[in-house]
Every structure is written in structure tokens, then in C-alpha cells.
Scaffold this active site. Sequence first.
Site, PDB file in Angstrom:
ATOM      1  N   ASP A 340       0.976  -1.234   0.117  1.00 50.65           N
ATOM      2  CA  ASP A 340       0.083  -0.027   0.189  1.00 50.65           C
ATOM      3  C   ASP A 340       0.769   1.168   0.076  1.00 50.65           C
ATOM      4  OD1 ASP A 340      -2.069   1.753   0.614  1.00 50.65           O
ATOM      5  OD2 ASP A 340      -3.347   0.484   1.618  1.00 50.65           O
ATOM      6  N   ARG A 342      -0.443   4.379   0.222  1.00 53.09           N
ATOM      7  CA  ARG A 342      -1.402   5.654   0.426  1.00 53.09           C
ATOM      8  C   ARG A 342      -0.785   6.395   1.484  1.00 53.09           C
ATOM      9  NH1 ARG A 342      -7.133   2.838   0.866  1.00 53.09           N
ATOM     10  NH2 ARG A 342      -5.642   0.978   1.642  1.00 53.09           N
TER      11      ARG A 342
END
Length: 429
Positions: A340, A342
Amino acid sequence: MSTASESSAPDTVRSTPRSPGHIRLTSHSAGFGAPQISWGAATAAERGPVIATTTDRAHRNVIGTHSGSYSVYRALAVAAGALSRDHRADLTNTSPTDVIGPHRQWADPNAIVSLDPWGATVAESFPELLASGYDIRPTIAVTKAHVILPEIAEAISRGRLTPDGEFLLSTGAALVTKAAVEPVWWLPGVAARFGCSETDLRRTLFEETGGMYPELVTRSDLEVFLPPIGGQTIYIFGDPQDLSNPAVELTARVHDECNGSDVFGSDICTCRPYLTHAIEECIQGAQRGGVGLVAYSRKEGRALGEVTKFLVYNARKRQVGGDTADQYFARTECVAGVQDMRFQELMPDVLHWLGITRIHRLVSMSNMKYDAITGSGIEVGERVDIPDELVPEDARVEIDAKMAAGYFTSGAVPTTDDLRQVKGRGLSG
């Protein structure tokens, strides 16, 4: 009032782009007459304006330009002769429909580092500078809208929602205040959030964008950067003034973009069902006398992008044994190198811009988001997970893998054996 470009056919009227005699790669000294930026100052006047326009380069006091990822389209328009590079925005009647702040967090340089808290009120905050020729443009816009979703109409038909004429109309339209926010990064603060030095951040940003912004490494006096990335949009259900009142119940969801599900209804993930469920919860919260908030960030595919996301889909469904929950994160890491990207460290800034100190009901299962929000000093009460009946069959792989990895759930956590049994469709299914 119409302008010449609005009243003329775009395919017959073209402005001639100015051809400079030389290309300026960078500037090693501060521009003459460029206002100073004192990040975290208590007032707009003390803080100073963010000037990222190119109409007068001597006035620029930041790295990059406005509009995030859309700045490249602006360059195309100028190159094609469709837009004059000297165009200045007419801000008449563009002021926010609702007053946001100022809140105490605006004067805390540690609370907000990735957006300009004064970005919605440049016309009101810097009238003298605008009148004297400085090209200052908003990085935030606030307006009103009706949000119409079939899931909300279905909730009305099933009796879960009742139109009241104030927050929800009989047509199924929800009445909202919405704000668009462009990224404005204060580099010292961003570096601190990620636990690295400002020097390392600047150099890495410069190198990993292929040297797109030389000022990152040649202009240490410029501390503000407008990155060419997507921004975010917030949707407020109820009175925006209530967001900063901890005594008023706040229902909130922080949602990261998923075009395939959010827009086109792809059933491989729970993104749209969770988003529409949150909107339903926000409407109900507003009708109870509270306020609802959806903060929508452009971080497609866990900030990996759709190309990478679709490659991962193929890898998941073609692997030996098919698309199983126990290999869900592994396939992403194989393709992208990371599960990930983000990194929710910057996400709470928009909540601080709104003056939020307490979220009573957080409609999210993500511990990354929860930890970022609470770690920034915002209190969270109840957490609301997605109802099991809203999870598409092919999305069980995703949701079960996330719950097993530690995502919040009010139900049972799947075991390793359970994950092996959860399988999605094949590519031809």
C-alpha cells in the site's frame, strides 16, 4: 459576465502562446517582490499568499503550479494556443457558499502541512495584493450540491431512509456542501510526518519525478510545493459549522478513490458499497441532529494507480489455486513492491482544516486511517464496519484478507484456514 473565450467558438479562436527567448531551468535567488510565506501564522496576512501562477515569475513564492495533476493539461492548452499563458482568473462571485474557519488548527504548523487553510478565501484575505497585480488563486473551493445515488433511492424504498426536505429530498437527492482541495505541501512539515529529513525528501521528490522540479534542490528558501497529484473532495451533510463542535455527533468516512468500483460498480472490492453505506449513515446522522462528512481522496489503487491495480487483478486470478484471500496482499507486493502506498500520514489535515476534534462514528475498518486520525489528536468514538450483506461475492477475498490482517471488524476474524477457503472468480467468470 461572459468573457471573450466564453462567447467565441474554441475551434476558431486561438491565442498565440508567447515564445520566450530562452528557457529558465531554475532560479537561484528569491524573486523580486515575492511575498514571504510564514507557515502556521495566525492570520492570512501574517501567513502570506501562496503564489504558484506563472503570469509573473518574479512573484512566485512556491515550487510547482496550481491544479495538481491538471497542471499538465493547462500546459497542453497553452502549447496548443487554446489558452493564453497570461490569463488571470476572474474571481467575481466565486467566494465560498459556506464559511469554514478559521480554526485554531490553522495556526498550528504541525496540524496542517499538506493544504493551504486560507486557500478558499484568497479574494477576501489578500485584496490589496490582488489589486496591486499579484496573481493569487484559490486552492480550495466550497459550493453546494445535490448528491443523487441509486443506493440512496433504494434505502428510501426499503424504509431505511426517510426524506425530510432538509437533508434528503423525496427524489432521493441528498443536500450537501462540498469542497475541492488542491494539495499544497509545506515541505518541512511533510518531512516530519514521514520521519525523514527535508533534504532527503526534496532530493527524492526531485529524482523520482525525473527532475521535474529543480527548485526542490536549488531553492531551499522555497518551503512550499504544489505537487502534480490529485487532491480531495469533501461532502458535508448538515451544517458545516457543526463539524468543529465536539458536542454535535459527527459521522465520517475517509474514502480513497476507486474508479472501477466507485463509478462503474466493479464487484471485486467493497469500495462503492462502503462509500454509499457511509453516505446513508451520514444522512441519518444529520437527520438525528448531527453532521456527516465524507472525505474523498484521489489515491487510485492504494496510490499505486489503475495500471498496477489491474496487473494485480490478473496476477491474483491467474496464480496457482486461483484468487484466494491468503494471497491477497502478496500479489500486490509482488507487482508493486509494496502492499500500500497511501501512507495516511497527510490524510488528517483536511479534518483539522474543518476544525474537527472528535469523530463520534467513524465509518471505516482501516487501522491505518484510524491510527492516523487518532495520532493527529482527533478523538474517535464508535467504529462502523461494512454490513456483511453489502459485500459483493467476489470481494470476499479482499474483505476477509483485510480483517485477518488486522482491519477492524465487529464480527469474527477469519483464521488462516478460513482464508484458504475464500476464493474469487476467475478472469473468464
